[in-house]
Motif scaffolding. Structure first.
Motif, PDB file in Angstrom:
ATOM      1  N   ILE A 215       0.870  -1.179   0.000  1.00  0.00           N
ATOM      2  CA  ILE A 215       0.000   0.000   0.000  1.00  0.00           C
ATOM      3  C   ILE A 215       0.906   1.228   0.000  1.00  0.00           C
ATOM      4  N   ALA A 216       0.572   2.215  -0.805  1.00  0.00           N
ATOM      5  CA  ALA A 216       1.352   3.447  -0.852  1.00  0.00           C
ATOM      6  C   ALA A 216       0.425   4.623  -1.080  1.00  0.00           C
ATOM      7  N   GLY A 217       0.829   5.795  -0.571  1.00  0.00           N
ATOM      8  CA  GLY A 217       0.057   7.000  -0.793  1.00  0.00           C
ATOM      9  C   GLY A 217       0.340   8.028   0.273  1.00  0.00           C
ATOM     10  N   ALA A 218      -0.371   9.140   0.201  1.00  0.00           N
ATOM     11  CA  ALA A 218      -0.278  10.149   1.244  1.00  0.00           C
ATOM     12  C   ALA A 218      -0.708   9.513   2.565  1.00  0.00           C
ATOM     13  N   LEU A 219       0.057   9.770   3.628  1.00  0.00           N
ATOM     14  CA  LEU A 219      -0.208   9.095   4.898  1.00  0.00           C
ATOM     15  C   LEU A 219      -1.634   9.345   5.381  1.00  0.00           C
ATOM     16  N   GLY A 220      -2.109  10.558   5.243  1.00  0.00           N
ATOM     17  CA  GLY A 220      -3.462  10.849   5.683  1.00  0.00           C
ATOM     18  C   GLY A 220      -4.523  10.079   4.925  1.00  0.00           C
ATOM     19  N   ASP A 221      -4.215   9.686   3.668  1.00  0.00           N
ATOM     20  CA  ASP A 221      -5.191   8.971   2.842  1.00  0.00           C
ATOM     21  C   ASP A 221      -5.201   7.468   3.103  1.00  0.00           C
ATOM     22  N   VAL A 222      -4.034   6.895   3.475  1.00  0.00           N
ATOM     23  CA  VAL A 222      -3.945   5.430   3.521  1.00  0.00           C
ATOM     24  C   VAL A 222      -3.649   4.881   4.908  1.00  0.00           C
ATOM     25  N   ALA A 223      -3.452   5.722   5.923  1.00  0.00           N
ATOM     26  CA  ALA A 223      -3.087   5.219   7.249  1.00  0.00           C
ATOM     27  C   ALA A 223      -4.125   4.243   7.785  1.00  0.00           C
ATOM     28  N   ALA A 224      -5.390   4.604   7.713  1.00  0.00           N
ATOM     29  CA  ALA A 224      -6.442   3.731   8.240  1.00  0.00           C
ATOM     30  C   ALA A 224      -6.503   2.422   7.460  1.00  0.00           C
ATOM     31  N   GLU A 225      -6.304   2.494   6.150  1.00  0.00           N
ATOM     32  CA  GLU A 225      -6.309   1.274   5.332  1.00  0.00           C
ATOM     33  C   GLU A 225      -5.168   0.343   5.731  1.00  0.00           C
ATOM     34  N   ILE A 226      -3.981   0.902   6.000  1.00  0.00           N
ATOM     35  CA  ILE A 226      -2.845   0.083   6.408  1.00  0.00           C
ATOM     36  C   ILE A 226      -3.123  -0.593   7.745  1.00  0.00           C
TER      37      ILE A 226
END
Length: 250
Positions: A215-226
């Protein structure tokens, strides 16, 4: 004399073993294989699969139960006691199966030099009077496999990289003056303590293995997904190995 070979095996993919690692395993008189309990039986299975894949002659493989680190005491003291207990396990296995000396091999995830304590445990054997020569066979690290999987460079142009642990990130936050931070040994979601503005993350679980998830992306966008993905994968497999790279772009 005991010749102890600490053999880096990467993330468990036999294709990632170097020729030197394969030679060291085939040259051993004894391979010690730790067991970490039923919930992490897959880790022992991966080591057995590596032996099946690369051994070209009969080599004695002896399994032992790895002691557990106490979780109810201060971290550094508990780790020191844990390393003492592991060193005793190594000594007991060598005494039982190779009392006349010879070549012993231990397979180490990643590389023995990077956030692994096998070398510190080996020092305990020497300090206890065991006639010991330690040899290190470097291996591919999960950090190398992570950057390869995401097809990214490790560093910004002309800039340094800081490698740390999830524990230190959670306790201390983002280090001053750092643009790129590689985080290993995170028990889960240490990046949640950070303000996500300007931060980008490249995360991977089981990197280099068949179970790999990225998973990669802006931390605010993907933190919950991770965080959700990590919990789901750990529940499914009973264990998880993950690592991530963070970069600040502000």
């Amino acid at each position: 004399m005991i010749d102890l070979h600490l053999v880096g095996i990467g993330t468990g993919n036999p294709d990632h073993l170097t020729r030197a690692a394969i030679r060291a395993l085939n040259g051993a008189d004894l391979i010690l294989l730790p067991r970490k309990g039923t919930e992490k039986a897959d880790l022992a299975d991966l080591r057995r699969q590596i032996c099946d894949a690369v051994l070209e002659r009969p080599v004695r493989v002896v399994e032992f139960d790895l002691p557990r680190r106490a979780s109810d005491r201060p971290y550094l003291g508990a780790v020191a006691e844990w390393h003492d207990a592991i060193a005793q396990c190594w000594c007991a296995a060598v005494d039982a199966h190779m009392p006349q000396g010879g070549h012993v091999a231990l397979m180490v995830w990643g590389d023995p030099s990077l956030y692994d304590s096998s070398l510190r445990i080996a020092e305990r054997l020497g300090a206890a009077g065991l006639p010991l020569r330690t040899h290190v066979v470097p291996g591919i690290t999960s950090l190398q496999v992570l950057t390869a999987a995401h097809a990214i460079p490790l560093n910004r142009l002309g800039a340094p990289v800081t490698i740390t642990t999830g524990r230190r990130l959670r306790d201390g936050g983002w280090p001053d003056g750092v643009q790129t931070l590689a985080v290993m040994l995170d028990s889960g979601g240490a990046f949640e303590v950070l303000k996500p503005d300007g931060l980008h993350i490249w995360w991977g679980a089981y990197v280099g293995m068949a179970e790999e998830v990225l998973i990669a992306g802006a931390l605010g966008d993907v933190a919950a997904e991770i965080v959700e993905t990590r919990a789901r994968l750990r529940a499914a497999h009973g264990w998880i190995m993950d690592i991530y790279l963070l970069q600040r772009f502000d």
